[in-house]
Design a protein around this motif. Structure first.
Motif, short mmCIF file in Angstrom:
data_model
loop_
_atom_site.label_atom_id
_atom_site.label_comp_id
_atom_site.label_asym_id
_atom_site.label_seq_id
_atom_site.Cartn_x
_atom_site.Cartn_y
_atom_site.Cartn_z
N UNK A 158 0.83 -1.20 0.00
CA UNK A 158 0.00 0.00 0.00
C UNK A 158 0.87 1.26 0.00
N UNK A 159 1.92 1.22 0.81
CA UNK A 159 2.83 2.37 0.89
C UNK A 159 3.53 2.57 -0.45
N UNK A 160 3.95 1.45 -1.11
CA UNK A 160 4.64 1.57 -2.40
C UNK A 160 3.72 2.06 -3.49
N UNK A 161 2.43 1.75 -3.37
CA UNK A 161 1.48 2.15 -4.41
C UNK A 161 0.93 3.55 -4.20
N UNK B 224 11.55 3.00 -0.53
CA UNK B 224 11.93 2.24 0.66
C UNK B 224 10.91 1.14 0.95
N UNK B 225 9.66 1.41 0.70
CA UNK B 225 8.62 0.40 0.91
C UNK B 225 8.82 -0.78 -0.05
N UNK B 226 9.19 -0.49 -1.28
CA UNK B 226 9.45 -1.56 -2.25
C UNK B 226 10.63 -2.42 -1.80
N UNK B 227 11.70 -1.75 -1.36
CA UNK B 227 12.87 -2.50 -0.90
C UNK B 227 12.54 -3.34 0.32
#
Length: 455
Positions: free
Chosen positions: A64-67, A103-106
């Motif tokens: 959710x954060x990455x999107x 950072x969320x993706x990583x």
């Protein structure tokens, strides 16, 4: 002022996004790696991998954060009173605070990698497949480029070949014109004697003689160049014929068909220039040598000759008034033999085929003074030139096939030649080079009839 700050903030955000897009992880762009990891999670979750409720909450929060970025309660839709799972997911998302999308993706990739060991092999397999596809695409592009270059090269070579053919054709025409101017009067005289009162047939014969003269002349040039190269001590490669020089040679050469001028009463002397014009023979081989020798031996026996060591056999075959072409076939037992064909320009007194045997030091009379001219000596070297014998004391003789040693103990040698006019064919079977061995010769000779051609 607020507008300037907003613009600067947007510019900074765009710069950060570009920097994030360029970020690499596991030798792949982070954005692409995250998509692969997310697809793996959706496909394998609950099937190949089983995670705890808390771990799933964290992973979903990272997605959710990455999107969407940081959780915003003002834009989030209302949840139902009994939607406990939805409330827990929002709390996990809200707990990430100011974590950036990158950072969320990583974090999602690292956590999933820690919880599921098969993620990295999955990514590696996809990466290798992608690299293989890319390699194939590059190879196909390279092959396409090579094919394009080859096609371009072929087109250039074709163009060069066509230009060269055009140049050679023009040079050939120039050479033929020079030779035709030189020999027209002699050919005209000869044609008038062959077809008196028939200008159409005379013209056909003149053109035929001119074509034959051109081929004969080119053969002479080839033979002279080959002999010159063979005599050089440095063993240089064979020199090509320069057609430009050939034109000049043809215009200046007064030794071919020029010495015999109009006004001579004797037919042989008057037509000796024409006698030099003769087309090449056709020669080939066939393998059924055993049956051939049996057929020849089963006949009257005239086709079997014993050629002693040091001897030369000449089979004299007159042209037939009803024929257009001579054919010959021959083979031997165990050993090779020299063979050549000549044409004696004289009117035959009969159609009888005769055989003459002579020793090496008692050769036929037409060789007595012209050994060099007919390639006498070593049969392996062949003739020095292919010019006919011209002498006031005997009929002129033209070389059709120079004497060479033939491996006729292994296969049948067959040949044919179109009649150039009235005369006698001389089939030479030369064993003069053999000191000890005699040879058994099997031969047949016959002619093609006019009615066979018409039918």
């Amino acid at each position: 002022m607020a507008t300037m700050l907003d613009l600067e903030s947007k510019l900074n955000q765009i710069a950060l996004e570009e920097e994030d897009n360029q970020k690499v992880k596991w030798d792949l762009p982070l954005k692409e790696l995250y998509k692969l990891a997310l697809a793996f999670y959706k496909e394998k979750s609950g099937k190949a991998i089983h995670l705890s409720y808390e771990d799933n909450l964290k992973l979903i929060a990272f997605t959710q954060q990455a999107a969407h970025g940081q959780f915003d309660p003002n834009t989030a839709p209302q949840l139902g009173v009994l939607d406990v799972i939805g409330r827990d997911r929002r709390l996990a998302w809200q707990s990430l605070g100011l974590v950036s999308k990158t950072e969320a993706q990583e974090s999602f990739i690292d956590m999933l990698d820690r919880l599921c060991p098969t993620l990295r092999p999955y990514i590696e397999a996809i990466k290798k497949d992608k690299e293989e596809k890319l390699r194939k695409e590059l190879e196909e592009k390279q092959k396409a480029q090579e094919l394009l270059e080859q096609e371009k090269k072929l087109q250039e070579e074709k163009k060069e070949f066509e230009e060269q053919c055009y140049k050679e054709e023009m040079q050939k025409r120039q050479l033929q014109d020079a030779l035709n101017q030189q020999t027209f009067n002699q050919f005209k005289t000869y044609a008038e004697k062959q077809y008196p009162g028939n200008p159409e047939q005379q013209g056909i014969l003149i053109r035929q003689l001119q074509n034959e003269h051109y081929h004969q002349y080119m053969q002479q040039l080839h033979a002279q160049i080959k002999f010159t190269n063979a005599s050089n001590s440095d063993n240089q490669s064979e020199s090509p014929i320069d057609m430009d020089n050939c034109v000049d040679i043809a215009e200046k050469d007064s030794s071919i068909l020029k010495d015999e001028a109009d006004g001579k009463e004797d037919d042989c002397a008057d037509d000796s220039g024409e006698y030099l014009i003769i087309s090449p023979a056709r020669m080939w081989t066939r393998p059924d040598i055993k049956n051939f020798k049996q057929d020849v031996a089963a006949g009257s026996g005239e086709g079997v000759i014993h050629v002693g060591h040091g001897d030369t056999v000449t089979v004299r075959v007159p042209t037939h008034e009803g024929g257009t072409c001579i054919f010959w076939e021959f083979a031997t037992d165990s050993y090779d033999i020299g063979f050549g064909v000549y044409f004696e320009w004289t009117k035959p007194v009969s159609n009888e085929v005769t055989v003459h045997i002579s020793e090496s030091d008692d050769e036929d009379e037409f060789y007595e003074d012209d050994d060099d001219e007919f390639g006498g000596g070593d049969l392996e070297c062949g003739p020095v030139q292919t010019r006919a014998s011209i002498s006031p004391n005997r009929p002129p003789i033209s070389i059709i096939v120079p004497v060479y040693r033939r491996e006729c103990q292994n296969e049948i040698y067959v040949g044919s030649h179109q009649y150039p006019g009235e005369g006698i064919y001389l089939l030479k079977f030369d064993n003069s080079y053999s000191i000890w061995r005699s040879k058994t010769l099997y031969y047949r000779v016959y002619y093609e009839r006019l009615d066979e051609i018409e039918n």
